[in-house]
Design a protein around this motif. Structure first.
Motif, PDB file in Angstrom:
ATOM      1  N   GLY A 155       0.822  -1.211   0.000  1.00  0.00           N
ATOM      2  CA  GLY A 155       0.000   0.000   0.000  1.00  0.00           C
ATOM      3  C   GLY A 155       0.853   1.256   0.000  1.00  0.00           C
ATOM      4  O   GLY A 155       0.526   2.248  -0.659  1.00  0.00           O
ATOM      5  N   ALA A 156       1.948   1.240   0.780  1.00  0.00           N
ATOM      6  CA  ALA A 156       2.842   2.403   0.801  1.00  0.00           C
ATOM      7  C   ALA A 156       3.460   2.646  -0.574  1.00  0.00           C
ATOM      8  O   ALA A 156       3.555   3.787  -1.057  1.00  0.00           O
ATOM      9  N   GLU A 157       3.897   1.545  -1.212  1.00  0.00           N
ATOM     10  CA  GLU A 157       4.473   1.682  -2.552  1.00  0.00           C
ATOM     11  C   GLU A 157       3.429   2.201  -3.545  1.00  0.00           C
ATOM     12  O   GLU A 157       3.707   3.077  -4.373  1.00  0.00           O
ATOM     13  N   GLN A 158       2.216   1.659  -3.450  1.00  0.00           N
ATOM     14  CA  GLN A 158       1.164   2.108  -4.351  1.00  0.00           C
ATOM     15  C   GLN A 158       0.785   3.566  -4.094  1.00  0.00           C
ATOM     16  O   GLN A 158       0.452   4.307  -5.024  1.00  0.00           O
ATOM     17  N   GLY A 159       0.834   3.990  -2.863  1.00  0.00           N
ATOM     18  CA  GLY A 159       0.546   5.392  -2.560  1.00  0.00           C
ATOM     19  C   GLY A 159       1.530   6.312  -3.258  1.00  0.00           C
ATOM     20  O   GLY A 159       1.158   7.363  -3.800  1.00  0.00           O
ATOM     21  N   LEU A 160       2.816   5.942  -3.215  1.00  0.00           N
ATOM     22  CA  LEU A 160       3.827   6.749  -3.897  1.00  0.00           C
ATOM     23  C   LEU A 160       3.571   6.774  -5.404  1.00  0.00           C
ATOM     24  O   LEU A 160       3.619   7.828  -6.049  1.00  0.00           O
TER      25      LEU A 160
END
Length: 653
Positions: free
Chosen positions: A426-431
């Motif tokens: 999720g963190a990677e997708q947020g970026l």
């Protein structure tokens, strides 16, 4: 045309004029003292044909009406050049109302033309000439027997110059118009070039913007693929975790059961072998005793059941072995989803690399289309506001690269649980989504800039096309001017040649009457292109200017010239029988020349057949085909009988 009758009421001197049954050929004499109404007949004829007279133009036409009357009318019957008889009627009142109509004699009564202008067009069609030619040729007033004006419409018509001169003037007017249009168009071209320069189009600008747009679209597509791949791999991994655990437990259970099945199958097979093949062996006896003690009803003949049991457990062994193999394959397949997710995580750019790539796109300078080559207001030249490449936006998710590597390794080993994967991915997708939004915003900016630039380019192309079209039109106009000037030069040459040929013919026609009118003292004329006349004197054997000749002889010479013009007009335009009206042409002739002229006039031309001649008196030995006598006392012509005189004559008788 030949005149057959003239009827008029309240025209000039006469309250009533009736001239019927006029001879179609020969001499018609009109005699009487001064102011007896002789010229009124010619003026009436002129008014009937053309709606004006020699002495009165259109602005003073009301003076045609007899003094004290309110209106006048005239009817003229004539034969036109087509051989048909026509009746022309004209009406005029003191209020300025002027009407006319013309029709065939003996027709159905319906006029061929009605109204002043339409009748004028019809008369020209029927007789072949207009007022100007009539005055210059067929209607010769004594006071107007002078040198014809070389630029008069009638003379040009007789010479055949009208069409050529009209064409030459048309070409000249067209040249002037074309030059004016060229000048106007050049100003338009200058204005269009100023607009093109103001646009300041740079061919590389649109190409650069479209290249940036393509690069942004490529990165958008790449980020979308990464997002979708991460999402799918993450969901696949999370779905695989419980299934992998269940597959592991199932594989372990299948292994244990497979082990027991193998032991039991081996034990059953060994027991059957001992009981059936080695019954005397001590082990066989011990086994048989044990089975008999533990299994009710056991007998030696039942040893086959051990074989059946061994086979059954062997089958179970196979089934459990297959079950374990399938669960292990499932575990390996689920492990592949972990490795795929790990590979996607490892393939992601670092947050700093992604931030740099986005910052590079945002920092690309875009020149202003409205003011090309100039910096934006308030910004110094060469300076743009940029952020350090290492400085990420405040909204950018913070991702630790070492944490990403640990997550990738744990996912590859299948050790990361669902929550850990969900949070990390999720963190990677947020970026990625943040960068995706920036790319979309940049794409929108580029779309607007490209649309604006394309609009400017289209406008520039339109203006350039308009300029090129105008330049092409000017080139065509210049070529047209050259053609018109060439045509004008050719026409001028043709006009000089036609004028020369006309003057030669005119000299030939004059030679028939000039010796007669001048008592053989002048035989030939020199007529220049400008109609300047010189006469050849038989006495002096040389050509003389008119100023060197007496005024009376000048008028005699000019009468010969004007008669020649009349004959030429008949040959060129009328081409049918024609009348001639001469108002005191022999005022300066002696009796001998007058007598000779009257005898020779009917022989001048085969087509000038009806000749009207006005004079105070003529030699008594001349016989006319019709003699009309006028008197100052006559208000009607022919005069009405005097009732008082008739009664006196009756009493006397």
């Amino acid at each position: 045309m030949i005149i057959h009758r003239i009827h008029a009421d309240n025209v000039l001197k006469y309250t009533r004029l009736r001239l019927d049954d006029l001879p179609e050929q020969g001499l018609i004499a009109i005699t009487g003292p001064n102011e007896s109404g002789k010229s009124t007949i010619g003026e009436t004829l002129c008014f009937a044909l053309f709606g004006r007279t020699f002495s009165l133009d259109y602005d003073h036409l009301e003076k045609v009406i007899h003094w004290g009357e309110t209106h006048c009318l005239v009817a003229l019957e004539f034969t036109a050049k087509d051989g048909e008889r026509y009746l022309l009627e004209r009406f005029l009142d003191d209020a300025g109302n002027h009407s006319a109509r013309i029709g065939r004699v003996g027709g159905d009564g319906e006029p061929l033309a009605r109204g002043v202008e339409k009748v004028a067009d019809k008369v020209f069609e029927l007789i072949g000439y207009e007022y100007e030619e009539f005055i210059e040729s067929f209607y010769l007033a004594q006071r107007e027997i002078t040198t014809p004006h070389p630029h008069s419409y009638a003379v040009k018509t007789m010479a055949g110059l009208v069409t050529l001169e009209y064409s030459a003037n048309s070409f000249q007017e067209e040249v002037e118009q074309m030059r004016g249009r060229i000048e106007e168009t050049e100003q338009e071209i200058a204005n269009l070039e100023a607009q093109i320069e103001e646009l300041g189009l740079d061919p590389a600008r649109l190409a650069g913007q479209e290249a940036q747009r393509a690069e942004v679209a490529r990165q958008l597509e790449s980020l979308n693929r990464q997002l979708n791949a991460l999402d799918e791999a993450s969901l696949a991994y999370q779905d695989a975790l419980p299934r992998s655990e269940r597959a592991g437990r199932a594989a372990a259970t299948a292994g244990l059961l497979r082990f027991f099945s193998l032991i039991l199958a081996l034990a059953g097979g060994a027991g059957w072998y001992l009981l059936s093949q080695l019954p005397d062996h001590p082990w066989a006896k011990a086994l048989n005793g044990w089975l008999g003690a533990n299994i009710p009803g056991w007998g030696g003949e039942q040893a086959a059941w051990l074989l059946y049991g061994a086979i059954g457990f062997g089958l179970l062994f196979v089934l459990f072995w297959l079950r374990g193999a399938s669960q292990r394959r499932l575990q390996r397949h689920l492990a592949d989803s972990g490795r795929e997710l790990a590979q996607l995580l490892d393939a992601l750019d670092s947050p700093k690399a992604l931030a740099k790539r986005m910052q590079a796109l945002e920092d690309q300078e875009e020149p202003s289309p409205e003011q090309p080559g100039q910096e934006a207001a308030g910004e110094p030249a060469g300076e743009t506001e940029t952020r350090p490449a290492s400085e990420a936006p405040a909204s950018e998710p913070v991702v630790d690269r070492a944490a990403r590597q640990r997550l990738s390794q744990r996912v590859a080993d299948g050790q990361a649980d669902a929550a850990e994967v969900r949070d990390g991915v999720g963190a990677e997708q947020g970026l990625l989504r943040d960068l995706l939004n920036r790319l979309r915003e940049r794409q929108g900016q580029l779309d607007g800039a490209i649309a604006q630039e394309r609009e400017r380019v289209t406008r520039g192309e339109q203006i350039t096309g308009m300029r090129d079209d105008l330049a092409e039109k000017n080139a065509e106009r210049q070529h047209h001017i050259e053609l018109c000037e060439l045509a004008g030069e050719l026409l001028q040459g043709a006009m000089r040649e036609v004028s020369h040929q006309f003057n030669r013919k005119l000299r030939g026609l004059v030679s028939k009457t000039l010796p007669l009118f001048t008592d053989n003292r002048y035989e030939h004329l020199q007529i220049a292109d400008d109609l300047t006349v010189r006469a050849f004197s038989s006495e002096k054997r040389d050509f003389m200017d008119l100023e060197e000749i007496s005024s009376g002889t000048q008028r005699q010479i000019m009468l010969a010239v004007r008669l020649a013009l009349a004959e030429e007009l008949v040959g060129r335009a009328v081409r049918s029988d024609q009348f001639l009206f001469l108002d005191e042409p022999f005022a300066f002739f002696d009796q001998g020349r007058t007598r000779s002229s009257l005898r020779v006039l009917p022989t001048l031309s085969e087509q000038i057949r009806q000749i009207w001649i006005i004079g105070q008196e003529f030699p008594t030995d001349i016989v006319f085909d019709r003699h009309i006598r006028c008197d100052r006392a006559y208000l009607t012509l022919p005069p009405e009988p005097d009732p008082v005189g008739e009664e006196a004559m009756a009493e006397t008788s």
